[in-house]
Design a protein around this motif. Structure first.
Motif, PDB file in Angstrom:
ATOM      1  N   TYR A  99      -0.093   1.205 -10.916  1.00 32.12           N
ATOM      2  CA  TYR A  99       0.662   2.427 -10.603  1.00 32.12           C
ATOM      3  C   TYR A  99       2.162   2.137 -10.658  1.00 32.12           C
ATOM      4  CZ  TYR A  99       1.473   6.995  -8.454  1.00 32.12           C
ATOM      5  OH  TYR A  99       1.857   8.298  -8.216  1.00 32.12           O
ATOM      6  N   ALA A 100       2.564   0.995 -10.076  1.00 32.14           N
ATOM      7  CA  ALA A 100       3.983   0.649 -10.071  1.00 32.14           C
ATOM      8  C   ALA A 100       4.529   0.494 -11.490  1.00 32.14           C
ATOM      9  CB  ALA A 100       4.204  -0.630  -9.270  1.00 32.14           C
ATOM     10  N   ALA A 155       8.562   2.079  -5.773  1.00 34.09           N
ATOM     11  CA  ALA A 155       7.585   1.034  -5.458  1.00 34.09           C
ATOM     12  C   ALA A 155       7.620   0.651  -3.980  1.00 34.09           C
ATOM     13  CB  ALA A 155       7.838  -0.190  -6.324  1.00 34.09           C
ATOM     14  N   VAL A 156       8.728   0.981  -3.302  1.00 31.43           N
ATOM     15  CA  VAL A 156       8.835   0.663  -1.872  1.00 31.43           C
ATOM     16  C   VAL A 156       7.755   1.392  -1.083  1.00 31.43           C
ATOM     17  CG1 VAL A 156      10.311   0.843   0.170  1.00 31.43           C
ATOM     18  CG2 VAL A 156      11.299   0.183  -2.035  1.00 31.43           C
ATOM     19  N   HIS A 157       7.474   2.641  -1.465  1.00 34.65           N
ATOM     20  CA  HIS A 157       6.437   3.427  -0.789  1.00 34.65           C
ATOM     21  C   HIS A 157       5.088   2.709  -0.900  1.00 34.65           C
ATOM     22  CE1 HIS A 157       4.792   7.727   0.067  1.00 34.65           C
ATOM     23  NE2 HIS A 157       4.016   6.819   0.597  1.00 34.65           N
ATOM     24  N   LEU A 158       4.782   2.217  -2.093  1.00 32.37           N
ATOM     25  CA  LEU A 158       3.544   1.482  -2.287  1.00 32.37           C
ATOM     26  C   LEU A 158       3.509   0.210  -1.437  1.00 32.37           C
ATOM     27  CD1 LEU A 158       3.115   1.626  -6.180  1.00 32.37           C
ATOM     28  CD2 LEU A 158       1.717   2.827  -4.501  1.00 32.37           C
ATOM     29  N   ALA A 159       4.626  -0.514  -1.411  1.00 36.34           N
ATOM     30  CA  ALA A 159       4.684  -1.771  -0.667  1.00 36.34           C
ATOM     31  C   ALA A 159       4.495  -1.550   0.824  1.00 36.34           C
ATOM     32  CB  ALA A 159       6.013  -2.473  -0.938  1.00 36.34           C
ATOM     33  N   VAL A 160       5.107  -0.502   1.369  1.00 37.44           N
ATOM     34  CA  VAL A 160       4.970  -0.207   2.807  1.00 37.44           C
ATOM     35  C   VAL A 160       3.519   0.120   3.148  1.00 37.44           C
ATOM     36  CG1 VAL A 160       5.591   1.413   4.645  1.00 37.44           C
ATOM     37  CG2 VAL A 160       7.360   0.516   3.106  1.00 37.44           C
ATOM     38  N   VAL A 216      -4.278   6.491   3.660  1.00 41.66           N
ATOM     39  CA  VAL A 216      -3.837   7.884   3.600  1.00 41.66           C
ATOM     40  C   VAL A 216      -2.406   7.963   3.062  1.00 41.66           C
ATOM     41  CG1 VAL A 216      -3.257   9.919   4.999  1.00 41.66           C
ATOM     42  CG2 VAL A 216      -5.397   8.684   5.409  1.00 41.66           C
ATOM     43  N   ALA A 217      -1.557   7.000   3.452  1.00 40.60           N
ATOM     44  CA  ALA A 217      -0.171   6.983   2.956  1.00 40.60           C
ATOM     45  C   ALA A 217      -0.137   6.859   1.439  1.00 40.60           C
ATOM     46  CB  ALA A 217       0.593   5.833   3.603  1.00 40.60           C
TER      47      ALA A 217
END
Length: 456
Positions: A273-274, A339-344, A328-329
């Motif tokens: 995805y990233a 990509a920060v959203h994915l990492a968190v 869920v996030a």
């Protein structure tokens, strides 16, 4: 930790070198087997090593595992063709099948209940470090030396681990004559191999409804039913059926299976995805999922305080709630994010896995004696391997169906897929991950509230 690092680094280092390997040896259509055969050999050998460890001790099994992994690594580095490399990867997998469960079993033998989670946090940190070191070394070796050094680099680590184990680990094993369950071991190895093979290759090497797929899975079912029949009558069964009959062992194995499902889903589709949607580099894509392996050891090392005060099930429930929250996030990630959203989200899921997998494994070990701890640990880790195979099958089917549907029946090569096709397709995989997280919560609730240690 040294022994574990062999397997942990191997899990990430080879993927970055695949282009170099294919350029040198050829066999582009065969290279997925480099990973499938390794997983297959590892999965089916885990419960066998667990049983033998309860009969002759952990140390011999760990030394055998290190030796097989070392021999496989040397031969991989010398491989002259893709088929040869695939065969030698199977040998590595047989070694890994001993190293991982023996490491966890030895921890259960050496450390008290209060110490165990902290020590497992140390071992889990190896995976976090390897998630960064592995891809980096793979890239460096491929670009500046040779992909063969990916395997030769295991030599000093394996030798150091073997020497330290020989000098530093003492165990007192009561020697007695054992009846080896050869028939049970054969049925489990062949039936388990067919099951994992059918799940890994179904929908990829052959269609799910093809005669090959039906034959492989049906054969697995028949052999595993026969295995259950043989084990119910064996004097010393290779995998005693009571492991599945007791609530604590059945529920913790189910938890481990879901852990395997989630791990393969995240590892396969978060970096994709990233890179495919956000347009990041492969390195950044790898670091997004590496955030999970940072959260895992931190939470695992802290879980001991929680389960000593509140119990195994409560601690695991907190972890499963975090896994669900992180899953869920992921559902709210879209093409406009970073990509920060994915990492968190992956960090939160990793913290949840640390609070779930460590207490569930420790609970199972706490409920076993020395003479059964190898089988219990091996069964738990075998369940995770099966979960990974199930995850490959389920998430792969979801992704393939989603892409094909959006392209009107066409299924082009991955590099030709646009972001507007990948984003909603992988989103459906994330939905599947959220469903798996819900099942995880239910599995944790199946764990008994109190876990008592046996008297002997």
């Amino acid at each position: 930790m040294l022994s574990t690092s062999l397997v942990a680094i191997d899990a990430t280092i080879l993927a970055t070198a695949v282009p170099s390997v294919v350029e040198d040896l050829g066999g582009f259509t065969q290279f997925p087997w480099l990973f499938s055969i390794y997983l297959l050999a590892q999965a089916v050998s885990v419960p066998l090593y667990g049983k033998f460890a309860d009969q002759v001790g952990r140390k011999p099994m760990m030394q055998i595992g290190i030796a097989l992994f070392l021999l496989g690594s040397i031969l991989c580095g010398l491989a002259w063709s893709m088929p040869a490399l695939i065969v030698f990867r199977a040998l590595q997998g047989l070694g890994a099948g001993a190293v991982l469960p023996m490491g966890q079993t030895i921890i259960g033998d050496l450390y008290s209940l209060s110490e165990r989670a902290t020590v497992q946090g140390y071992v889990a940190s190896v995976w976090g470090i390897s998630s960064v070191v592995g891809p980096t070394l793979g890239g460096v070796f491929s670009d500046y030396l040779s992909w063969r050094w990916i395997f030769f680099a295991n030599i000093p680590i394996a030798i150091a681990a073997s020497v330290m184990l020989a000098r530093g680990f003492k165990e007192d094993v009561t020697r007695r004559k054992h009846r080896i369950d050869v028939l049970g071991a054969t049925l489990l190895a062949v039936g388990g191999s067919l099951l994992v093979l059918g799940l890994i290759e179904g929908g990829i090497a052959w269609d799910w409804d093809s005669p090959t797929s039906i034959g492989v899975l049906a054969g697995a079912g028949v052999l595993l039913v026969l295995f259950g029949f043989v084990e119910s009558r064996a004097a010393e069964p290779i995998l005693p059926l009571w492991v599945f009959g007791r609530r604590i062992f059945a529920s913790t194995s189910l938890v481990s299976l879901i852990v395997g499902v989630l791990l393969i889903g995240l590892s396969s589709y978060v970096p994709l995805y990233a890179q495919g949607v956000f347009g990041t580099t492969a390195l950044v894509g790898g670091f997004t999922v590496a955030a999970m392996t940072v959260g895992w050891p931190i939470a695992a090392s802290l879980s001991g305080r929680l389960y000593l005060r509140h119990g195994f099930r409560t601690t695991a429930f907190v972890g499963s709630a975090l896994i669900l929250a992180g899953s869920v996030a992921l559902l709210f990630v879209d093409a406009g994010d970073t990509a920060v959203h994915l990492a968190v989200a992956c960090f939160v899921i990793g913290a949840g896995l640390g609070l779930t997998s460590a207490p569930s494994l420790v609970a199972a070990q706490h409920a076993s004696t020395w003479s059964t701890r190898g089988v219990v640990t091996g069964t738990n880790m075998f369940a995770r391997s099966v979960g990974s195979a199930v995850g490959i099958a389920v998430f792969g089917a979801i992704a393939n169906a989603a892409v094909t549907r959006r392209l009107g029946g066409e299924h082009p090569e991955l590099e030709k897929l646009s972001a507007h096709v990948l984003a909603p397709s992988i989103h459906e995989v994330f939905v599947g991950g959220a469903v798996a997280a819900v099942v995880m919560v239910a599995a944790v609730f199946l764990m008994p509230r109190k876990v008592e240690a046996p008297e002997s």
